[in-house]
Structure formats: C-alpha cells, structure tokens
Motif scaffolding. Sequence first.
Motif, PDB file in Angstrom:
ATOM      1  N   GLY A   8      -5.807 -37.662  -5.157  1.00  0.00           N
ATOM      2  CA  GLY A   8      -4.529 -38.274  -5.486  1.00  0.00           C
ATOM      3  C   GLY A   8      -3.386 -37.311  -5.708  1.00  0.00           C
ATOM      4  O   GLY A   8      -2.246 -37.738  -5.901  1.00  0.00           O
ATOM      5  N   GLY A   9      -3.670 -36.026  -5.693  1.00  0.00           N
ATOM      6  CA  GLY A   9      -2.587 -35.068  -5.869  1.00  0.00           C
ATOM      7  C   GLY A   9      -1.699 -34.996  -4.640  1.00  0.00           C
ATOM      8  O   GLY A   9      -1.982 -35.619  -3.612  1.00  0.00           O
ATOM      9  N   GLY A  10      -0.632 -34.238  -4.757  1.00  0.00           N
ATOM     10  CA  GLY A  10       0.266 -34.089  -3.623  1.00  0.00           C
ATOM     11  C   GLY A  10       1.566 -33.453  -4.014  1.00  0.00           C
ATOM     12  O   GLY A  10       1.754 -33.015  -5.151  1.00  0.00           O
ATOM     13  N   LEU A  11       2.469 -33.412  -3.055  1.00  0.00           N
ATOM     14  CA  LEU A  11       3.814 -32.866  -3.244  1.00  0.00           C
ATOM     15  C   LEU A  11       4.782 -34.033  -3.381  1.00  0.00           C
ATOM     16  O   LEU A  11       4.879 -34.865  -2.467  1.00  0.00           O
ATOM     17  N   VAL A  12       5.473 -34.088  -4.509  1.00  0.00           N
ATOM     18  CA  VAL A  12       6.419 -35.170  -4.754  1.00  0.00           C
ATOM     19  C   VAL A  12       7.716 -34.600  -5.310  1.00  0.00           C
ATOM     20  O   VAL A  12       7.771 -33.445  -5.731  1.00  0.00           O
ATOM     21  N   GLN A  13       8.722 -35.436  -5.339  1.00  0.00           N
ATOM     22  CA  GLN A  13      10.006 -35.015  -5.896  1.00  0.00           C
ATOM     23  C   GLN A  13      10.097 -35.416  -7.367  1.00  0.00           C
ATOM     24  O   GLN A  13       9.354 -36.278  -7.844  1.00  0.00           O
ATOM     25  N   VAL A  14      11.043 -34.795  -8.034  1.00  0.00           N
ATOM     26  CA  VAL A  14      11.277 -35.109  -9.443  1.00  0.00           C
ATOM     27  C   VAL A  14      11.488 -36.617  -9.618  1.00  0.00           C
ATOM     28  O   VAL A  14      12.201 -37.246  -8.831  1.00  0.00           O
ATOM     29  N   GLY A  15      10.824 -37.158 -10.638  1.00  0.00           N
ATOM     30  CA  GLY A  15      10.970 -38.570 -10.937  1.00  0.00           C
ATOM     31  C   GLY A  15       9.956 -39.468 -10.263  1.00  0.00           C
ATOM     32  O   GLY A  15       9.862 -40.661 -10.588  1.00  0.00           O
ATOM     33  N   ALA A  16       9.197 -38.917  -9.352  1.00  0.00           N
ATOM     34  CA  ALA A  16       8.205 -39.717  -8.631  1.00  0.00           C
ATOM     35  C   ALA A  16       6.971 -39.969  -9.507  1.00  0.00           C
ATOM     36  O   ALA A  16       6.851 -39.449 -10.619  1.00  0.00           O
ATOM     37  N   SER A  17       6.076 -40.762  -8.950  1.00  0.00           N
ATOM     38  CA  SER A  17       4.821 -41.092  -9.641  1.00  0.00           C
ATOM     39  C   SER A  17       3.637 -40.740  -8.758  1.00  0.00           C
ATOM     40  O   SER A  17       3.738 -40.759  -7.522  1.00  0.00           O
ATOM     41  N   LEU A  18       2.545 -40.449  -9.412  1.00  0.00           N
ATOM     42  CA  LEU A  18       1.274 -40.228  -8.728  1.00  0.00           C
ATOM     43  C   LEU A  18       0.169 -40.809  -9.589  1.00  0.00           C
ATOM     44  O   LEU A  18       0.295 -40.857 -10.822  1.00  0.00           O
ATOM     45  N   ARG A  19      -0.904 -41.202  -8.942  1.00  0.00           N
ATOM     46  CA  ARG A  19      -2.091 -41.615  -9.681  1.00  0.00           C
ATOM     47  C   ARG A  19      -3.257 -40.765  -9.215  1.00  0.00           C
ATOM     48  O   ARG A  19      -3.638 -40.803  -8.042  1.00  0.00           O
ATOM     49  N   LEU A  20      -3.808 -40.006 -10.142  1.00  0.00           N
ATOM     50  CA  LEU A  20      -4.984 -39.210  -9.853  1.00  0.00           C
ATOM     51  C   LEU A  20      -6.234 -40.020 -10.164  1.00  0.00           C
ATOM     52  O   LEU A  20      -6.258 -40.813 -11.103  1.00  0.00           O
ATOM     53  N   SER A  21      -7.261 -39.779  -9.366  1.00  0.00           N
ATOM     54  CA  SER A  21      -8.556 -40.423  -9.598  1.00  0.00           C
ATOM     55  C   SER A  21      -9.627 -39.358  -9.737  1.00  0.00           C
ATOM     56  O   SER A  21      -9.538 -38.290  -9.136  1.00  0.00           O
ATOM     57  N   CYS A  22     -10.625 -39.673 -10.516  1.00  0.00           N
ATOM     58  CA  CYS A  22     -11.774 -38.784 -10.667  1.00  0.00           C
ATOM     59  C   CYS A  22     -13.020 -39.650 -10.591  1.00  0.00           C
ATOM     60  O   CYS A  22     -13.287 -40.446 -11.497  1.00  0.00           O
TER      61      CYS A  22
END
Length: 122
Positions: A8-22
Amino acid sequence: QVQLVESGGGLVQVGASLRLSCAASGRTFRSSAMAWFRQAPGKEREFVVGITWSGVRTGYLDSVKGRFTVSRDNARNTVYLEMNSLKPEDTAVYYCAYGSKVATTSDGYSYWGQGTQVTVSS
C-alpha cells in the motif's frame, strides 16, 4: 513462525491519503498484538501505533494523532494503517510488527515485515 507482508505504500503529494496493509500468515493471528513503526532516512525506527487482538489502539505517535488510524481484521489476519493529510515528514519506510502484547520499542516484537516505502512530495 509468522510472515508479515506490507503493501500500500507509494509516492503521493502533500495532503493525500494512503492505506497500508499488513497480512500475516503462519502462526495464529489470534491473541497477537500488532504495531506499525516507521524509519526515515538517517533516523531511528520509531513506533507509530499499536493495536491489541481485541482492537484497542495504543500510543499513537504525537505527530500522527488525528491523521492516522490503525485497525485490524482478524478474520483476514490483516492490520491496516489509514493515513490521511500526509505531510513530507511522514516520508519513511513503514513496517508492521507482531508480538504478544503492544510495546512501543522494537525489541518488543518478534516478527517484522519487509517494509513499504511511503514518500510524500511537496
């Protein structure tokens, strides 16, 4: 043995959202405590948040309070980290960890994932 695989990681811009999974496999997920740590370049690994088997969240890092949320789905043997309003200082490799109880230091966990890179660009 427990195997942990983050995604779920990645390159995003300021203010964006991400969801990591394990995703965990191997030894039973039941009764485990899970945690997310992160390590930025040149810095020590730091505890972000932990979660007990029953879903009690413990110890959000001050800088992520109100922006990050940890959760787990025991039926899927998976822990999540929802990250909102991302900032450049959130840039790091994020690791999930597995242990018998929530601890705020790395030595409290027996198993680790390989990490997933989160990069927040301005």
